[in-house]
Design an enzyme around this catalytic site. Sequence first.
Site, mmCIF file in Angstrom:
data_model
loop_
_atom_site.group_PDB
_atom_site.id
_atom_site.type_symbol
_atom_site.label_atom_id
_atom_site.label_comp_id
_atom_site.label_asym_id
_atom_site.label_seq_id
_atom_site.Cartn_x
_atom_site.Cartn_y
_atom_site.Cartn_z
ATOM 1 N N VAL A 96 44.250 104.972 113.360
ATOM 2 C CA VAL A 96 43.765 106.291 112.954
ATOM 3 C C VAL A 96 43.012 106.103 111.643
ATOM 4 C CG1 VAL A 96 44.423 108.635 112.270
ATOM 5 C CG2 VAL A 96 45.709 107.457 114.072
ATOM 6 N N GLY A 102 48.960 110.494 108.473
ATOM 7 C CA GLY A 102 50.014 111.374 107.979
ATOM 8 C C GLY A 102 50.038 112.741 108.648
ATOM 9 N N GLY A 104 50.534 113.008 112.185
ATOM 10 C CA GLY A 104 51.161 112.878 113.495
ATOM 11 C C GLY A 104 50.236 112.400 114.589
ATOM 12 N N ILE A 105 49.000 112.005 114.239
ATOM 13 C CA ILE A 105 48.044 111.599 115.267
ATOM 14 C C ILE A 105 48.399 110.225 115.836
ATOM 15 C CG2 ILE A 105 45.597 111.102 115.745
ATOM 16 C CD1 ILE A 105 44.940 113.203 113.547
ATOM 17 N N ASN A 133 52.637 94.415 107.281
ATOM 18 C CA ASN A 133 52.173 95.800 107.412
ATOM 19 C C ASN A 133 53.378 96.740 107.375
ATOM 20 O OD1 ASN A 133 50.842 98.168 107.958
ATOM 21 N ND2 ASN A 133 49.676 97.353 109.688
ATOM 22 N N TYR A 140 56.975 102.333 113.301
ATOM 23 C CA TYR A 140 57.485 101.907 114.606
ATOM 24 C C TYR A 140 59.015 101.958 114.657
ATOM 25 C CZ TYR A 140 52.768 100.299 115.667
ATOM 26 O OH TYR A 140 51.417 100.230 115.887
ATOM 27 N N ARG A 142 60.854 103.949 112.986
ATOM 28 C CA ARG A 142 61.217 105.376 113.046
ATOM 29 C C ARG A 142 61.154 105.906 114.476
ATOM 30 N NH1 ARG A 142 58.148 106.047 108.354
ATOM 31 N NH2 ARG A 142 56.385 106.947 109.486
#
Lengths: 170, 168
Positions: A96, A102, A104-105, A133, A140, A142
């Site tokens: 993105v 930040g 949610g995309i 990273n 990920y 989360r």
Amino acid sequence: MEYSIRAASVEDCKDIRRLIGELAEYEKVADEVTITQRDLERDGFSENPFFHCIIAEVPEQHKTKEGDHTKIGYATYFYNYNTWCGRAIYMGDLYVMSEFRGKGIGRALMSKVAQLGRAAGCRQLNFTVMDWNKSARDFYLRQGCVDITANTGKHFMRCEGEALEHLAQP
Amino acid sequence: TMEYSIRAASVEDCKDIRRLIGELAEYEKVADEVTITQRDLERDGFSENPFFHCIIAEFYTAFPPHPTKKGYATYFYNYNTWCGRAIYMGDLYVMSEFRGKGIGRALMSKVAQLGRAAGCRQLNFTVMDWNKSARDFYLRQGCVDITANTGKHFMRCEGEALEHLAQP
């Protein structure tokens, strides 16, 4: 912010090539990218594609300050197979543009890949992340993903160039 | 002498492929994780738009003359958006009594040839870091450990977490 997630079509390849270049720059390997828009058209949008792509798009009023882009994120995926448990979906790229993070995309793109995998009868969604990273790894984890390399010692290996030429000799 | 050939698997091989998968899983100490069935393999490997392809190492015994399947590899096509088409080798396995004879290399070589024929620039796969003999074999073929060199980690989402992620 409004956005939509949709399947890419062949007309998106110019933007997909742009976004790939941005992801490569983010991963500090921009000079490794040799793929062209033409490669993407042939490999993603003809019969028996090597990959599939989904795009995150924002309406005109939210287009990027530089370049007037409305296609601001993407994910690529293809189908794999795990002989222990069967069909799997593999997410190749997830990206993105920085000014749209930040919101949610990224999760929406990954969720779409998960849905498509589920529709195709896949039990696993596999992908890779670079260990440096941290923000990606945290994202990920989360989502409930597991670091198979850290947990089991699975190493990703590659054969290419001269070594691949040599290996292909019978 | 033991003659063998490497050939494409066909749907009739699925019983043996399931057996060989079970042996590989046992070798990797995860035999109880294997839930796949012969039927799954038939449907997923041998109908239209297969999820995987398979090659078999087949031996011909002299007395009585019949073929026996002693090794296999699975593969499918992937994509690396940096450089394009790639071939991914899922499994590579040779039964223990037939190792050390170049059969593993012959199977891997066939995957490399098929990848080359399809325009693939990379052959990708994974190995467990504790599997020293496999790692040494791959390094001898000129393969590179991308995880060790660049920090690339293999990640997975499955079960409840995957169900949850698939909710919009």
